[in-house]
Design a protein around this motif. Structure first.
Motif, short mmCIF file in Angstrom:
data_model
loop_
_atom_site.label_atom_id
_atom_site.label_comp_id
_atom_site.label_asym_id
_atom_site.label_seq_id
_atom_site.Cartn_x
_atom_site.Cartn_y
_atom_site.Cartn_z
N ASP A 3 1.13 -1.38 -0.03
CA ASP A 3 0.00 -0.24 -0.24
C ASP A 3 0.97 1.44 -0.65
O ASP A 3 1.85 1.37 1.05
CB ASP A 3 -1.27 0.06 1.54
N THR A 5 -0.28 4.06 0.46
CA THR A 5 -0.33 5.33 1.07
C THR A 5 0.52 5.21 2.66
O THR A 5 0.55 5.36 3.69
CB THR A 5 -1.69 5.08 1.53
N LYS A 6 1.12 3.91 3.07
CA LYS A 6 1.48 3.64 4.19
C LYS A 6 2.94 3.63 4.30
O LYS A 6 3.54 3.44 4.91
CB LYS A 6 0.49 1.99 4.08
N LYS A 38 11.62 5.34 6.66
CA LYS A 38 10.90 4.16 6.25
C LYS A 38 10.67 5.53 4.76
O LYS A 38 11.27 6.24 3.80
CB LYS A 38 9.62 5.55 6.65
#
Length: 204
Positions: A3, A5-6, A38
């Protein structure tokens, strides 16, 4: 599937440097560094390469996976240990995250010749107290210098630790840790030389 978006959380631990013969003082190789990051916007089709550094070896003259530098060959003495390799995440040839490997330990080295630990993301590698004895840590912009004593240890380079130096019958210098820039190699000592022996610097 990921995903986008994550994002992706990634962690990396650099490998430790090789230990050595424990006839006095601390025989441990230095620890590798740690990083966490991240990747915020992964793209469909991206290929990420994971490199897991190989730990340094006792009395070893080979380069370890992840760029751990070789120890110096001391025929009839104590060959230096190899540095630990870096661990990291790459997108193609571009590093996203790298944790430096620790420097290898040198047999019976004094406190001023201890191996340097690996650095985490955007951190310099560790190094011993004395530049003539132990290799210097890699930085975020350059490889660590080799120990200046006896003028034979090599500097670290991009993704590669420097090589320790030795001569026959000596206590050999050890290799630097691999890293974004590798640590420098340590130097040797003989029964008649004034320069103490030392471990490698940590990679950045």
């Amino acid at each position: 599937d990921i995903d986008a978006t994550k994002g992706i959380i990634v962690e990396a631990w650099g490998a430790g440097g090789g230990g050595t013969v424990a006839y006095y003082n601390d025989p441990s190789g230095a620890a590798g560094g740690y990083s966490k990051a991240k990747i915020n916007s992964p793209t469909a089709g991206d290929v990420l390469t994971v490199v897991v550094g190989q730990g340094g070896l006792v009395g070893d003259t080979t380069v370890q996976y992840g760029g751990g530098g070789a120890g110096g060959l001391a025929t009839g003495g104590y060959t230096g240990s190899s540095g630990g390799g870096y661990s990291g995440i790459f997108s193609g040839a571009t590093p996203i995250l790298i944790s430096g490997g620790g420097g290898g330990a040198s047999a019976g080295s004094a406190n001023d010749g201890k191996a340097g630990g690996g650095g985490g993301a955007n951190q310099n590698g560790g190094q011993s107290a004395t530049a003539s004895v132990g290799g210097r840590g890699g930085t975020t912009s350059a490889g660590g210098a080799g120990a200046t004593g006896n003028s034979c240890a090599t500097a670290g380079a991009s993704l590669l630790g420097g090589t320790g130096c030795a001569i026959a019958g000596s206590e050999g210098g050890s290799g630097g840790g691999g890293g974004y820039y590798g640590g420098g190699g340590g130097t040797y000592q003989t029964s008649t030389s004034g320069t103490p022996n030392g471990g490698g610097g940590g990679g950045s």
